[in-house]
Design an enzyme around this catalytic site. Structure first.
Site, PDB file in Angstrom:
ATOM      1  N   GLY A  97       0.814  -1.211   0.000  1.00 31.10           N
ATOM      2  CA  GLY A  97       0.000   0.000   0.000  1.00 31.10           C
ATOM      3  C   GLY A  97       0.848   1.262   0.000  1.00 31.10           C
ATOM      4  N   ASP A 122      -7.463  -1.517   1.855  1.00 34.10           N
ATOM      5  CA  ASP A 122      -8.098  -0.206   2.084  1.00 34.10           C
ATOM      6  C   ASP A 122      -8.591   0.474   0.800  1.00 34.10           C
ATOM      7  OD1 ASP A 122      -7.535  -0.606   4.712  1.00 34.10           O
ATOM      8  OD2 ASP A 122      -5.809   0.730   4.793  1.00 34.10           O
TER       9      ASP A 122
HETATM   10  O1  F6P Z   1      -3.646  -0.763   5.862  1.00 32.96           O
HETATM   11  C1  F6P Z   1      -4.297  -1.978   5.831  1.00 32.96           C
HETATM   12  C2  F6P Z   1      -4.908  -2.299   7.158  1.00 32.96           C
HETATM   13  O2  F6P Z   1      -5.574  -3.525   7.027  1.00 32.96           O
HETATM   14  C3  F6P Z   1      -5.873  -1.249   7.730  1.00 32.96           C
HETATM   15  O3  F6P Z   1      -7.161  -1.284   7.185  1.00 32.96           O
HETATM   16  C4  F6P Z   1      -5.832  -1.609   9.184  1.00 32.96           C
HETATM   17  O4  F6P Z   1      -6.168  -0.510   9.972  1.00 32.96           O
HETATM   18  C5  F6P Z   1      -4.420  -1.997   9.390  1.00 32.96           C
HETATM   19  O5  F6P Z   1      -3.928  -2.460   8.160  1.00 32.96           O
HETATM   20  C6  F6P Z   1      -4.231  -3.034  10.460  1.00 32.96           C
HETATM   21  O6  F6P Z   1      -2.881  -3.172  10.682  1.00 32.96           O
HETATM   22  P1  F6P Z   1      -2.279  -4.279  11.632  1.00 32.96           P
HETATM   23  O7  F6P Z   1      -2.395  -5.585  10.910  1.00 32.96           O
HETATM   24  O8  F6P Z   1      -0.866  -3.862  11.816  1.00 32.96           O
HETATM   25  O9  F6P Z   1      -3.087  -4.299  12.880  1.00 32.96           O
END
Ligand code: F6P
Length: 340
Positions: A97, A122
């Site tokens: 991303g 996202d």
């Molecule tokens: O950026 C992608 C994402 O899935 C977001 O939608 C979410 O807030 C975040 O990553 C979650 O991150 P982690 O897996 O580090 O908790």
């Protein structure tokens, strides 16, 4: 995507492919890097995640770690470039991303040959119509909304479901429309509890004794509830619970909350994502073959295209409250809690 890159590189371009483990960490510690062949990617098409491992923490240009109980920051970028050269890498395909593509862009500026591929659930990169992973997350979120719909109706409850989306509410908006949610709360559209509770009460007056609310985890909470009581700070993982608590107090309805969490990021990709991943992987490999570096592949008007990484990172894609899709949601009866 990895399968497509490996197959296209070997079959079409006679290139060699090295798999770097755990994202950019694998260039700081390159010991696990491995030559990829047909066998390495055999059978992975229906698998989620990545066979190479990944991380969404750690930027090689400012890598944080603890040394003797103290946080230190190292710039490992030159080490990464040296390691890439040691691995015999002429060009890299970087999948991720906006955070990942920012690092890729900084490496391009430092001399690495890179092609980016947009992958995030996202769907917040403006340069591409869709990112790889969004459709799969959306299918999971929509199924969850559907399942909650029937139980909410049977028990006459207000049910909230929190989905991912820290800054952009695309999963909430799309799953809300696809699942027929009554209220959709996203970071881009400020809401008030009065409006949300009015919508629930208006449904009750029409004989609909249940309401389904899809909440993006990044939604911004009002500072106080309608009685002036401060709302405690909340974020991903507990924001829907916080909203649910106030709705319960205001409506005296039975409220239940589901936090969907990382279920959205696991499991088998949808056919759409398998096809998009394949097309992105092949397109990225073709760009490498043409030595068009510093670019990110993208989907434009249904076709494969590419933009410079600078252009790709210029603008994130957020929900415009006046856009057609929000209008469509409103037209079929959903509310965003903004009084419109
Ligand atoms: O950026 C992608 C994402 O899935 C977001 O939608 C979410 O807030 C975040 O990553 C979650 O991150 P982690 O897996 O580090 O908790």
């Amino acid at each position: 995507m990895i399968r497509a890159v490996v197959r296209a590189a070997l079959n079409e371009h006679r290139m060699r492919v090295v798999g770097v483990l755990n994202g950019f960490d694998g260039l700081i510690w390159p010991e696990g890097a491995k030559e990829m062949n047909e066998e390495s990617v055999s059978g992975i098409l229906p698998r989620g995640g990545t066979i190479l491992g990944t991380t969404n923490r750690g930027n090689p240009f400012a890598y944080k770690s603890m040394e003797n109980g103290v946080e230190v920051v190292h710039d490992y970028s030159s080490l990464c470039i040296d390691n890439a050269r040691r691995l015999g890498v002429d060009a890299m395909i970087v999948i991720g991303g906006d955070g990942t593509q920012h690092i890729a862009r900084d490496f391009v500026r430092k001399g690495l040959n890179i092609v980016g591929v947009p992958k995030t659930i996202d769907n917040d990169l403006d340069a591409t119509e869709t990112t790889f992973g969004f459709d799969t997350a959306l299918v999971i979120a929509t199924e969850a909304v559907d399942r909650l719909h029937t139980t909410a109706e049977s028990h006459h409850r207000v049910m909230l479901i929190e989905v991912m989306g820290r800054d952009a509410g695309w999963i909430a908006l799309h799953a809300g429309i696809a699942g027929g949610a009554h209220i959709i709360l996203v970071p881009e559209i400020p809401f008030s509890f009065e409006n949300v509770c009015d919508a629930i009460r208006a449904r009750e007056l029409r004989g609909k004794r249940f309401s389904l609310i899809v909440v993006a985890e990044g939604v911004k909470l009002p500072a106080t509830d309608p009685s002036g009581k401060p709302i405690p700070p909340a974020g991903p993982g507990n924001v829907a619970n916080t909203i649910g608590y106030t709705i319960r107090e205001m409506t005296q309805k039975e409220v239940r909350v589901t936090v969907l969490g990382h279920v959205q990021r696991g499991g088998s990709p949808t056919p759409f994502d398998r096809i998009l991943g394949t097309r992105f992987g092949v397109a990225a490999t073709d760009l490498v073959a043409k030595q068009q570096f510093g670019r990110m592949v993208c989907l434009k008007a249904g076709k494969m295209d590419s933009v410079s990484l600078d252009e790709a990172l210029e603008k994130m894609k957020y929900i415009d409250p006046d856009c057609e899709i929000v209008h469509a949601a409103r037209a079929v009866g959903a509310t965003f809690g903004d009084g419109r």
